[in-house]
Write an enzyme that holds these catalytic residues in place. Structure first.
Site, mmCIF file in Angstrom:
data_model
loop_
_atom_site.group_PDB
_atom_site.id
_atom_site.type_symbol
_atom_site.label_atom_id
_atom_site.label_comp_id
_atom_site.label_asym_id
_atom_site.label_seq_id
_atom_site.Cartn_x
_atom_site.Cartn_y
_atom_site.Cartn_z
ATOM 1 N N LYS A 143 0.852 -1.195 0.000
ATOM 2 C CA LYS A 143 0.000 0.000 0.000
ATOM 3 C C LYS A 143 0.882 1.237 0.000
ATOM 4 C CE LYS A 143 -4.195 1.505 -0.274
ATOM 5 N NZ LYS A 143 -5.020 1.160 -1.433
ATOM 6 N N SER B 158 -8.172 -0.082 -5.404
ATOM 7 C CA SER B 158 -8.511 0.234 -4.010
ATOM 8 C C SER B 158 -10.016 0.448 -3.885
ATOM 9 C CB SER B 158 -7.714 1.455 -3.538
ATOM 10 O OG SER B 158 -7.578 1.422 -2.136
#
Length: 591
Positions: free
Chosen positions: A191, A389
């Site tokens: 991430k 996402s």
């Protein structure tokens, strides 16, 4: 004296009446002009569809009526309009061929270019010829043009062919100069959304994932160009390494990258030759708007709704949603999807998603709306350039997912990012604080201090719960175990062709593939038509409501900043972002 005032009053009244009459006539003329521009067009026999590939290519664009009236062109092309024009041209017997006028095109993604290229190839298969010309080919327009039957270049032109790179920007040191640092809680080894604010270079994990997806996209481009131009991949890579961009134009002909060198005014003879008409004859040229307004197939059977959701995921309109950036407002999307669920004329829904994600809370609300819609009718997702996402979060509930091979997707992870400006305020500006509080954390979130270790632990627990929920949504939607999702999650970004192999995507293809699948799931046979939502603003709404000042300014900024516009908008909205994000806020900046 009374006679004088009567004459003055009569004159004023006459001027007023004249103004009203002229205004009404002007309005009627304006309405007529706009209506004629947007009315159904009859395509002349032997027409050539001209694709003017310049400016900005967005997922969807709105025709600017005032620009049309001034005889100008908009600053943005809509991928939806380009694909619709090509689809209609493919089936229209009056259209003989397609002319690609390649300029300085700035696409939102290579996935969008791939969709156009596939549509051009379908036109060729339907018997239409395709010719491309440019003074200078960008790498993206050359990728498109290479599918053409013949590729022409200005004798003093260039073909930009250099390979792909991604260059994320990093702001940590800039923020430090102002005494600001970011406090981060995140879940996901890959991430990397927070890295621009916490680092000065890529992490090893981020470098790995970027290398993988830009390598896959480049290999697909090389394979496609090589197949069309009958060139070897090794040669195309060697020319990129040698920066053939700066080679003599004759070298492009020698390498068979282009067919011939011709000045722009010589292209008419070539097109006339293709049409079999005299070089002095007039060529019936039609544009994208003409083709989109041409009479198409009759609407028959049930409707498949195509709902466009592109841009950042937000909970309520945040900042300005214009200028090509777009937002996916959870409140509006939820309301629209509920309306589609209750519309008996709609048999199935295709969600067209092009988004880097955004608010985790807003993504969950849209996921819920998709789940409720799916309970009443089939839902298929069509992914554009990006569905990562939060963009993947809202896709996960669908019955079926279709992605472009070059789509960036996945990035299943959550983060929270909170600025600490205490050094700026206290040490640099000399602002001091004191506090009285009733409980241990009553001053949580104050500007006067950073979070404590205990408070960060609370935040990390909250972020972790959000990640577990996201992961569970994906597992349920994709019919996978949580453990198997975890292996492909951790915030990792996947390119569409790889996502299909690991179960995040069902099939590779474009919007047409998704619409066909939706019709199949709805069991409505071949007799169906498409409807597009949300509706674009009509010409009357544009004329009566006008354009917001921000819309104009953002349009000009987008034209000026190009690839740097989206990072600018993201930073401008930073203070309005929700604290917890399922987002890919850095721009991949693939060149």
């Amino acid at each position: 004296m009374n006679s004088f005032f009567k004459q003055v009053l009569a004159t004023c009244l006459g001027i007023l009446l004249f103004t009203i009459v002229v205004g009404l006539l002007g309005m009627l003329s304006l309405v007529g002009m706009v209506a004629s521009m947007q009315s159904t067009k009859r395509i002349p026999d032997g027409s050539v569809l001209v694709l003017n590939l310049s400016g900005i290519l967005d997922e969807r664009s709105e025709d600017n009526v005032l620009t049309m009236l001034n005889g100008g062109e908009g600053t943005a092309l809509g991928l939806d309009d380009v694909l619709l024009a090509l689809d209609k041209a493919k089936d229209n017997e009056r259209v003989r061929g397609i002319y690609l006028d390649c300029g300085m095109l700035s696409p939102d993604s290579y996935a969008s270019l791939s969709a156009i290229r596939r549509a051009l190839n379908q036109c060729k298969e339907a018997g239409k010829w395709v010719i491309a010309y440019a003074d200078t080919y960008t790498q993206g327009t050359y990728y498109l043009a290479s599918v053409a039957d013949e590729v022409y270049l200005n004798p003093q032109g260039q073909v930009d062919w250099h390979g792909l790179s991604a260059q994320p920007y990093y702001l940590k040191d800039l923020l430090a100069k102002f005494g600001v640092k970011m406090q981060v809680a995140k879940v996901g080894t890959y991430k990397s959304a927070v890295e621009p604010f916490t680092a000065t270079s890529m992490s090893d994990e981020n470098r790995q994932q970027i290398s993988e997806y830009i390598g896959t996209i480049w290999n697909d481009m090389v394979a496609a160009v090589g197949k069309s131009r009958k060139l070897q991949a090794d040669s195309l890579n060697a020319w990129a390494d040698d920066l053939i961009t700066f080679a003599a134009p004759s070298q492009y002909v020698k390498n068979k990258m282009v067919d011939s060198l011709v000045y722009a005014d010589g292209m008419k003879d070539i097109v006339c030759q293709r049409l079999g008409i005299d070089p002095d004859a007039s060529i019936p040229l039609i544009g994208i708007a003409d083709m989109c307004n041409a009479k198409g197939k009759k609407r028959r059977g049930d409707a498949v709704a195509v709902y466009y959701a592109y841009g950042e995921v937000v909970d309520g309109i945040v900042g300005n949603a214009t200028g090509g950036t777009g937002v996916i407002d959870a409140q509006r999307v939820g309301s629209d999807l509920r309306a589609l669920a209750d519309d008996d004329d709609v048999a199935a829904v295709v969600l067209r998603i092009n988004s880097p994600g955004g608010s985790a809370y807003a993504s969950e609300q849209i996921w819920h709306a998709v789940q409720m819609l799916k309970g009443k009718k089939p839902v298929v997702v069509s992914m554009g350039g990006m569905a990562a996402s939060g963009g993947y979060y809202i896709s996960a509930a669908a019955d079926y997912i279709v992605a472009e091979p070059m789509t960036l997707t996945g990035s299943i992870g959550i983060f929270g990012m909170f600025p600490d400006a205490s050094e700026l305020l206290t040490e640099k500006l000399g602002v001091h604080f004191d506090v009285v509080k009733t409980n241990a954390h009553s001053d949580f979130g104050t500007l006067s201090r950073p979070f404590s270790t205990e408070e960060m632990a609370y935040l990390e627990g909250y972020i972790n719960r959000g990640y577990q929920l996201f992961r569970q949504r994906v597992a349920d939607g994709r019919r996978l175990s949580v453990d198997s999702v975890e292996k492909i999650a951790q915030g990792r970004v996947w390119v569409g062709s790889k996502a299909a192999k690991i179960g995040l995507v069902d099939k590779l293809g474009g919007l047409d593939v998704a619409v066909a699948k939706a019709a199949e799931l709805a069991q409505i046979g071949d007799e169906y038509h498409t409807r597009y939502y949300p509706a674009k603003r009509s010409w009357w709404e544009q004329l009566t409501q006008g354009q917001p000042v921000d819309h104009y300014l953002d349009g000009r900024l987008q034209a000026m900043l190009g690839d740097y516009f989206k990072p600018f908008v993201w930073l401008r909205r930073f203070n309005t972002h929700t604290a917890v994000q399922a987002a890919l806020p850095y721009i991949p900046n693939i060149k």
